[in-house]
Each structure stands twice: as C-alpha cells, then as structure tokens.
Design an enzyme around this catalytic site. Structure first.
Site, short mmCIF file in Angstrom:
data_model
loop_
_atom_site.label_atom_id
_atom_site.label_comp_id
_atom_site.label_asym_id
_atom_site.label_seq_id
_atom_site.Cartn_x
_atom_site.Cartn_y
_atom_site.Cartn_z
N GLY A 86 74.94 78.29 22.07
CA GLY A 86 75.19 76.38 21.38
C GLY A 86 74.92 76.24 20.65
O GLY A 86 75.20 77.32 19.27
N LYS A 137 66.50 73.50 25.95
CA LYS A 137 65.78 74.02 25.73
C LYS A 137 63.90 74.45 26.22
O LYS A 137 62.83 73.56 27.25
CB LYS A 137 65.31 75.43 25.94
CG LYS A 137 65.38 76.94 26.94
CD LYS A 137 65.32 77.83 26.05
CE LYS A 137 66.92 79.07 26.41
NZ LYS A 137 66.79 80.17 25.89
N ARG A 146 78.65 60.22 35.74
CA ARG A 146 78.53 58.47 34.90
C ARG A 146 79.48 59.17 33.41
O ARG A 146 79.14 60.96 32.97
CB ARG A 146 77.13 58.32 34.59
CG ARG A 146 76.04 59.58 34.15
CD ARG A 146 74.73 58.39 33.48
NE ARG A 146 73.87 60.10 32.66
CZ ARG A 146 73.91 60.27 31.45
NH1 ARG A 146 74.87 59.78 30.57
NH2 ARG A 146 73.11 60.83 31.04
N GLU A 161 78.81 71.97 29.01
CA GLU A 161 77.93 72.86 29.42
C GLU A 161 77.16 72.35 30.45
O GLU A 161 76.72 71.20 30.89
CB GLU A 161 76.48 72.20 27.79
CG GLU A 161 76.85 72.01 26.69
CD GLU A 161 75.66 71.60 25.87
OE1 GLU A 161 74.53 71.31 25.70
OE2 GLU A 161 76.66 70.86 24.03
N ILE A 209 71.88 74.51 35.29
CA ILE A 209 71.52 75.33 36.69
C ILE A 209 70.34 75.05 36.91
O ILE A 209 69.33 74.82 36.17
CB ILE A 209 71.72 77.04 36.76
CG1 ILE A 209 73.35 76.94 36.32
CG2 ILE A 209 71.54 77.06 38.33
CD1 ILE A 209 73.64 78.91 35.46
N LYS A 261 76.38 58.54 26.97
CA LYS A 261 75.16 57.66 26.89
C LYS A 261 74.91 57.96 25.63
O LYS A 261 74.63 59.31 24.92
CB LYS A 261 74.21 56.83 28.18
CG LYS A 261 75.15 56.07 28.84
CD LYS A 261 73.63 55.40 29.88
CE LYS A 261 73.63 56.11 30.17
NZ LYS A 261 73.25 55.51 31.75
N ASN A 282 76.38 77.23 27.58
CA ASN A 282 77.73 76.71 26.77
C ASN A 282 78.14 77.86 27.18
O ASN A 282 78.41 79.26 26.39
CB ASN A 282 77.73 76.76 25.42
CG ASN A 282 76.41 76.03 24.98
OD1 ASN A 282 76.01 75.38 25.53
ND2 ASN A 282 76.68 74.98 24.56
P1 ADP Z 1 72.20 76.90 23.24
O1 ADP Z 1 71.94 75.96 22.06
O2 ADP Z 1 71.95 77.95 23.15
O3 ADP Z 1 73.00 76.72 24.13
P2 ADP Z 1 70.11 76.14 24.80
O4 ADP Z 1 68.67 75.45 24.20
O5 ADP Z 1 71.47 75.84 25.46
O6 ADP Z 1 70.87 76.73 23.95
O7 ADP Z 1 69.51 77.05 26.15
C1 ADP Z 1 70.75 77.57 27.07
C2 ADP Z 1 70.64 78.96 27.66
O8 ADP Z 1 69.26 79.21 28.12
C3 ADP Z 1 71.61 79.42 28.16
O9 ADP Z 1 72.41 80.09 27.62
C4 ADP Z 1 70.39 80.33 29.30
O10 ADP Z 1 71.01 82.14 28.70
C5 ADP Z 1 69.72 79.88 29.48
N1 ADP Z 1 68.86 80.19 29.96
C6 ADP Z 1 67.33 79.85 31.47
N2 ADP Z 1 67.97 79.45 31.95
C7 ADP Z 1 68.22 77.92 32.36
C8 ADP Z 1 69.51 77.36 33.17
N3 ADP Z 1 68.67 77.25 34.48
N4 ADP Z 1 70.48 76.96 32.87
C9 ADP Z 1 71.37 77.18 32.09
N5 ADP Z 1 71.23 77.85 31.51
C10 ADP Z 1 69.92 78.19 31.19
MG MG Z 2 73.06 74.34 25.49
#
Ligand code: ADP
Ligand code: MG
Length: 157
Positions: A17, A23, A106, A81, A84, A109, A31
């Site tokens: 992303g 995270k 929703r 996005e 899970i 926002k 993403n």
């Molecule tokens: P990015 O900006 O790269 O999307 P994020 O901070 O949104 O970074 O973290 C997303 C990544 O975290 C996912 O691509 C996946 O590899 C990992 N991940 C680990 N646990 C989960 C979860 N429960 N739901 C979604 N992504 C998760």
């Molecule tokens: Mg992300």
C-alpha cells in the site's frame, strides 16, 4: 446504493500500500492492485463494508473492508483495503486474497483525531462480527468461491 452490488466476489494479489501506517494502528489492511480496483463497479459507493476473506487456500475469516479515495493518485482513483479479523504469523504480500463483500456499514468519514478514527474502526469491526454471524451472511463463508482451483498459487495460513 451499495446493496445492489452485494454480495460481491473478488480475488487478486495483495500489493504494497502507500504506508498510511495501518499496521502501526494495529489495523493492517491488505491492499488490492490498481488493476483489481479498476475491475470494481465504478458506481459502488466508497465506505466501510464487511464480509469474508481468505489468503491463498487458508481458512476463511471475517473481514472489514474500505473502499476509499486513493491519496496516492490524488483521490481520482479508488483503493480497496481489507482488514482480516485474524492474527497472522507473517505478512502475506504477493499472495492471492479472495473476498466476498456481503454488507455495508457506513460512508467514508473524516475524523478529528487519531483516537476517534481508531474507535470508529473498532466499532466497525464489532459491527462486522455481529452481522457476519447472521445466517444470510454466514452462509457465504461456505461458498465454493473460497475453494481455489487446483494449481493456483497457494500457501498455508
Ligand atoms: P500497506 O500500506 O502495505 O498496505 P499495512 O500497514 O496496511 O501496509 O499492512 C498491510 C499488510 O499487513 C498486508 O498486506 C498483509 O501482508 C499484512 N497483514 C498481517 N495481518 C493482516 C490482517 N489481519 N489483515 C490484513 N493484512 C494483514
Ligand atoms: Mg494497507
């Protein structure tokens, strides 16, 4: 509105992303690529949705999903996005994420503070968990869509 597009089935690779720090907030969002996002109906409303998700050929878990305007593309393209509702041992970039969107929570926002944003997301997660236990949503967890055809990219999670 949103409902006429649901349930919506989608499968695609998890890409990096734009580092909004999801995270770090404890709410990582997997993403989809721009190509997968482009395949969504153009009139599907932005906002927060819920449904079921599965990484590779792993278990099917509850999820919340945001369809939003992508700041990386100056808000002219959407981003999709998926958070899970499960704790994974490792990141799963590059793997195939399969989702079915079953309900809408929703619209998008803006929040006055990070705390307000996090509380709203926690409420969305609780709402998703409750809704997904109802028969009409629960039944989609067992959908054949989640059984990947043999020979596809698969990793256990
Ligand atoms: P990015 O900006 O790269 O999307 P994020 O901070 O949104 O970074 O973290 C997303 C990544 O975290 C996912 O691509 C996946 O590899 C990992 N991940 C680990 N646990 C989960 C979860 N429960 N739901 C979604 N992504 C998760
Ligand atoms: Mg992300």
């Amino acid at each position: 509105g949103a409902m006429r597009h649901l349930p919506y089935f989608c499968r695609g690779e998890v890409v990096k992303g734009f580092g909004r720090g999801s995270k770090e907030l404890g709410i990582p969002t997997a993403n989809f690529s721009e190509q997968v996002v482009e395949s969504f109906p153009s009139d599907i409303p932005t906002g927060i949705y819920y449904g079921w998700a599965c990484v590779g050929n792993g278990d099917v878990h509850k999820m919340v999903l945001s369809i939003g305007w992508n700041p990386f593309y100056k808000n002219i393209k959407k981003s999709v996005e998926t958070h899970i509702i499960h704790t994974f041992k490792e990141d799963f970039y590059g793997e195939i994420l399969s989702i079915v969107i079953t309900g809408y929570i929703r619209p998008e926002k803006n929040f006055d503070s990070l705390d307000a944003l996090i509380s709203a997301i926690q409420e969305d997660i609780e709402e998703a968990k409750r809704q997904l236990d109802l028969p009409e949503h629960l039944k989609l967890k067992e959908d054949n869509f989640f059984h990947l055809p043999e020979g596809k990219v698969v990793n256990n999670h």
